[in-house]
Design an enzyme around this catalytic site. Structure first.
Site, PDB file in Angstrom:
ATOM      1  N   VAL A  19     -49.966   8.719  81.834  1.00 25.60           N
ATOM      2  CA  VAL A  19     -48.519   9.228  81.704  1.00 25.60           C
ATOM      3  C   VAL A  19     -48.150   9.215  80.228  1.00 25.60           C
ATOM      4  CG1 VAL A  19     -46.123   9.107  82.452  1.00 25.60           C
ATOM      5  CG2 VAL A  19     -47.947   8.581  84.067  1.00 25.60           C
ATOM      6  N   LYS A 103     -43.026   1.678  89.484  1.00 28.10           N
ATOM      7  CA  LYS A 103     -42.363   1.136  91.007  1.00 28.10           C
ATOM      8  C   LYS A 103     -42.934  -0.214  91.317  1.00 28.10           C
ATOM      9  CE  LYS A 103     -46.654   3.393  91.801  1.00 28.10           C
ATOM     10  NZ  LYS A 103     -47.044   4.549  91.163  1.00 28.10           N
ATOM     11  N   GLU A 127     -36.081   6.926  87.097  1.00 27.61           N
ATOM     12  CA  GLU A 127     -36.179   8.586  87.908  1.00 27.61           C
ATOM     13  C   GLU A 127     -37.624   8.745  88.299  1.00 27.61           C
ATOM     14  OE1 GLU A 127     -33.598  10.818  88.899  1.00 27.61           O
ATOM     15  OE2 GLU A 127     -35.048  10.854  90.185  1.00 27.61           O
ATOM     16  N   VAL A 130     -40.322   6.987  91.662  1.00 30.81           N
ATOM     17  CA  VAL A 130     -40.268   7.318  93.218  1.00 30.81           C
ATOM     18  C   VAL A 130     -40.305   8.778  92.936  1.00 30.81           C
ATOM     19  CG1 VAL A 130     -39.564   7.118  95.544  1.00 30.81           C
ATOM     20  CG2 VAL A 130     -39.206   5.194  93.911  1.00 30.81           C
ATOM     21  N   GLY A 184     -58.054  14.976  91.017  1.00 32.13           N
ATOM     22  CA  GLY A 184     -57.285  14.335  90.295  1.00 32.13           C
ATOM     23  C   GLY A 184     -55.931  13.893  90.979  1.00 32.13           C
ATOM     24  N   GLU A 187     -56.683   8.162  92.408  1.00 36.34           N
ATOM     25  CA  GLU A 187     -57.138   7.458  91.207  1.00 36.34           C
ATOM     26  C   GLU A 187     -58.509   6.903  91.673  1.00 36.34           C
ATOM     27  OE1 GLU A 187     -54.524   4.270  90.214  1.00 36.34           O
ATOM     28  OE2 GLU A 187     -52.564   5.210  90.305  1.00 36.34           O
ATOM     29  N   LYS A 202     -42.675   1.660  96.851  1.00 31.93           N
ATOM     30  CA  LYS A 202     -41.519   2.846  96.601  1.00 31.93           C
ATOM     31  C   LYS A 202     -40.403   2.699  97.507  1.00 31.93           C
ATOM     32  CE  LYS A 202     -44.891   6.189  94.584  1.00 31.93           C
ATOM     33  NZ  LYS A 202     -46.036   7.188  94.875  1.00 31.93           N
ATOM     34  N   GLY A 297     -48.187  12.952  89.255  1.00 32.24           N
ATOM     35  CA  GLY A 297     -49.217  13.341  88.345  1.00 32.24           C
ATOM     36  C   GLY A 297     -48.533  13.273  86.817  1.00 32.24           C
TER      37      GLY A 297
HETATM   38  N1  LIG Z   1     -50.248   8.470  87.166  1.00 31.94           N
HETATM   39  C1  LIG Z   1     -49.249   8.987  87.588  1.00 31.94           C
HETATM   40  O1  LIG Z   1     -49.142  10.132  88.093  1.00 31.94           O
HETATM   41  C2  LIG Z   1     -47.904   8.280  87.625  1.00 31.94           C
HETATM   42  C3  LIG Z   1     -46.661   8.918  88.587  1.00 31.94           C
HETATM   43  C4  LIG Z   1     -45.655   8.056  88.621  1.00 31.94           C
HETATM   44  C5  LIG Z   1     -45.542   6.669  88.050  1.00 31.94           C
HETATM   45  N2  LIG Z   1     -46.539   6.340  87.423  1.00 31.94           N
HETATM   46  C6  LIG Z   1     -46.366   5.035  86.816  1.00 31.94           C
HETATM   47  O2  LIG Z   1     -46.533   4.952  85.343  1.00 31.94           O
HETATM   48  C7  LIG Z   1     -47.111   3.902  84.903  1.00 31.94           C
HETATM   49  C8  LIG Z   1     -48.439   4.243  83.878  1.00 31.94           C
HETATM   50  O3  LIG Z   1     -49.395   5.125  84.883  1.00 31.94           O
HETATM   51  P1  LIG Z   1     -50.664   5.561  83.963  1.00 31.94           P
HETATM   52  O4  LIG Z   1     -51.218   6.390  85.272  1.00 31.94           O
HETATM   53  O5  LIG Z   1     -50.399   5.904  82.946  1.00 31.94           O
HETATM   54  O6  LIG Z   1     -51.347   4.216  83.901  1.00 31.94           O
HETATM   55  P2  LIG Z   1     -52.701   4.053  82.979  1.00 31.94           P
HETATM   56  O7  LIG Z   1     -53.555   5.278  82.692  1.00 31.94           O
HETATM   57  O8  LIG Z   1     -53.684   2.669  83.415  1.00 31.94           O
HETATM   58  O9  LIG Z   1     -52.234   3.606  81.535  1.00 31.94           O
HETATM   59  C9  LIG Z   1     -51.796   2.245  81.287  1.00 31.94           C
HETATM   60  C10 LIG Z   1     -51.446   1.788  79.791  1.00 31.94           C
HETATM   61  O10 LIG Z   1     -50.974   0.620  79.349  1.00 31.94           O
HETATM   62  C11 LIG Z   1     -51.854  -0.061  78.453  1.00 31.94           C
HETATM   63  N3  LIG Z   1     -51.717  -1.277  78.785  1.00 31.94           N
HETATM   64  C12 LIG Z   1     -51.922  -1.706  80.259  1.00 31.94           C
HETATM   65  N4  LIG Z   1     -51.923  -3.188  80.332  1.00 31.94           N
HETATM   66  C13 LIG Z   1     -51.561  -3.554  79.017  1.00 31.94           C
HETATM   67  C14 LIG Z   1     -51.583  -4.846  78.180  1.00 31.94           C
HETATM   68  N5  LIG Z   1     -51.332  -6.067  78.940  1.00 31.94           N
HETATM   69  N6  LIG Z   1     -51.338  -4.735  77.063  1.00 31.94           N
HETATM   70  C15 LIG Z   1     -51.063  -3.666  76.362  1.00 31.94           C
HETATM   71  N7  LIG Z   1     -51.451  -2.347  76.842  1.00 31.94           N
HETATM   72  C16 LIG Z   1     -51.324  -2.455  78.106  1.00 31.94           C
HETATM   73  C17 LIG Z   1     -52.975   0.510  78.556  1.00 31.94           C
HETATM   74  O11 LIG Z   1     -53.754   0.432  77.382  1.00 31.94           O
HETATM   75  P3  LIG Z   1     -55.283   1.196  77.189  1.00 31.94           P
HETATM   76  O12 LIG Z   1     -54.738   2.744  77.172  1.00 31.94           O
HETATM   77  O13 LIG Z   1     -55.747   0.584  75.752  1.00 31.94           O
HETATM   78  O14 LIG Z   1     -56.197   0.675  78.273  1.00 31.94           O
HETATM   79  C18 LIG Z   1     -52.643   2.163  78.752  1.00 31.94           C
HETATM   80  O15 LIG Z   1     -52.482   2.801  77.849  1.00 31.94           O
HETATM   81  C19 LIG Z   1     -47.413   2.972  86.052  1.00 31.94           C
HETATM   82  O16 LIG Z   1     -46.578   2.278  86.392  1.00 31.94           O
HETATM   83  C20 LIG Z   1     -47.558   4.142  87.220  1.00 31.94           C
HETATM   84  O17 LIG Z   1     -47.353   3.402  88.322  1.00 31.94           O
HETATM   85  C21 LIG Z   1     -47.697   6.890  87.219  1.00 31.94           C
END
Ligand SMILES: NC(=O)c1ccc[n+]([C@@H]2O[C@H](COP(=O)([O-])OP(=O)(O)OC[C@H]3O[C@@H](n4cnc5c(N)ncnc54)[C@H](OP(=O)(O)O)[C@@H]3O)[C@@H](O)[C@H]2O)c1
Length: 414
Positions: A19, A103, A127, A130, A184, A187, A202, A297
């Protein structure tokens, strides 16, 4: 209220993964009539990896360095509770507004974060946490009269909905999960989605938002979709419905909630929400409202997060009212879809009699022989509490040597 009069909003980005990367790309595009958003610092685990950020941005694994850049707003996209929780508490303590899509964090520590935001009169928006693609939480946060609700029923996990939709069309759950990953939609490790944990989190956030109570997600009755059998899917169709990954809560008296696959009658608005689509049906004082659209997404989530940032920057967001009272969510009395199978089963009418003797009354049934030669029957029952169902099924197993499964069933809204 916070008003930024600068020509750009300087933000610190906590997390630049799926994201965060989408958000960095979106923020770099021309902003048209909207205020540009500049990412001045980003917290990641591995700062050596290339990120789509301006060379001027400070990319660091040291959380303390973030606050030195004096961001106007902190965007949290780390996921999980640590280190997200202490960092957001620190930001709010420093009166820096926060936007999060997390969430898990909100479900577990939402009350504490709300209290911190209220104590420092600082906005906290979420926003995208969820049903990220359907902006409805912010709308209701600003419209308490329209948001006066007594219950909701929703599909909030696109992965589970996609898998069950594929399974209804004949795919195995395993094949559907693989397909979801290929597209995609799931996960690499989809356990949180398939086990219902994501949905329960959620639901906890929705209960905070609309019922103004803090329920720990682990205390919500939660079941995943892995145990849904092809026989249950086929019987559901024969009984005039479909099995969907549902979350529901009712706070008209006390609070009841569950997150689990459930029989949804064909006439119910959620029965036609297929694939990765999400939907929320909210029971308000003025009628039932349906919100439907893409759940998640990276691109849609990033867009929603950026809208939250601009809303805060425009000065139109008030700080919330504070922490929430802790509450227990009881398991509700619902209708049920009971499925039993054995090499040879009693007649459906005899099974129904036995269930009725335990106070579980059936109203429709369906029978079939499974591919491995078992007798399989399903029954839709009238409303009952879970312990009554468990007792009736234990007695049935004893009497006929069958195996049993029970799913909750929704009723068509009046
Ligand atoms: N993916 C979706 O479609 C989606 C939709 C709605 C909500 N969300 C929410 O959005 C949030 C992010 O999701 P995502 O899919 O983007 O997750 P992600 O791809 O796993 O990205 C997590 C990021 O946080 C960094 N990170 C994690 N732990 C860390 C720590 N201890 N210290 C420093 N940096 C740290 C990671 O660093 P590195 O890059 O160096 O590993 C990475 O850049 C989550 O809460 C998820 O529930 C996601």
């Amino acid at each position: 209220m916070t008003t930024c009069v600068a020509s750009s909003v300087d933000v610190a980005l906590l997390g630049c993964g799926n994201v965060g990367t989408a958000l960095a790309r979106l923020a770099a595009q021309p902003s048209g009539p909207h205020l540009p958003v500049t990412i001045t610092s980003a917290l990641v685990r591995d700062p050596s990896r290339p990120r789509p950020l301006s060379p001027a941005a400070r990319v660091t694994a040291d959380a303390r360095a973030l606050f030195a850049t004096q961001p106007a707003i902190v965007i949290e996209l780390l996921g999980g509770t640590e280190p997200a929780r202490p960092l957001l508490l620190e930001a709010l303590g420093r009166r820096i507004p926060v936007v999060t899509a997390n969430k898990s964090l909100l479900a577990r520590h939402g009350s504490e974060l709300r209290a911190a935001a209220a104590a420092s009169s600082t906005p906290l928006l979420y926003e995208a946490a969820v049903v990220a693609g359907v902006p409805f939480l912010g709308t209701f946060a600003r419209r308490p009269q329209a948001a006066a609700a007594s219950g909701l029923v929703a599909i909030v996990n696109g992965t589970s909905n996609f898998v069950l939709t594929q399974a209804v069309a004949g795919a195995s759950v395993t094949a559907a999960v693989t397909e979801a990953q290929r597209l995609g939609y799931a996960e690499p490790d989809p356990r949180n989605d398939l086990a219902g944990i994501d949905a329960a989190e959620k639901l906890a956030v929705l209960i905070q938002h609309f019922a103004h109570r803090a329920v720990h997600p682990d205390a919500i009755e939660t079941r995943g979709i892995e145990a849904v059998s092809p026989a249950q899917l086929a019987h559901a169709r024969e009984l005039g419905g479909v099995i969907k990954p549902v979350v529901t809560a009712d706070w008209s008296e006390g609070l009841t909630a569950f997150a689990a696959p459930a029989f949804v009658p064909a006439a119910h608005p959620l029965a036609r929400v297929d694939g990765v689509e999400n939907a929320v049906l909210l029971d308000t004082r003025h009628g039932r409202l349906l919100f439907q659209g893409p759940g998640a997404g990276p691109a849609v989530t990033a867009a929603t997060v950026l809208d939250d940032v601009r809303e805060i920057a425009a000065g139109s967001v008030a700080a919330g009212a504070g922490g929430l009272p802790a509450a227990e969510a009881a398991a509700p009395e619902t209708e049920w879809l009971i499925t039993i199978d054995a090499p040879r089963l009693p007649r459906p009418v005899d099974v129904a009699d036995l269930l009725a003797a335990h106070g579980l009354f059936t109203r429709a049934s369906s029978s079939r022989r499974t591919a491995d030669g078992q007798d399989c029957q399903s029954f839709l029952t009238w409303r009952a509490i879970a312990p009554r169902v468990e007792l009736a099924l234990a007695s049935l197993r004893l009497a006929s040597g069958c195996t049993t499964a029970a799913l909750r069933a929704l009723e068509v809204p009046a």
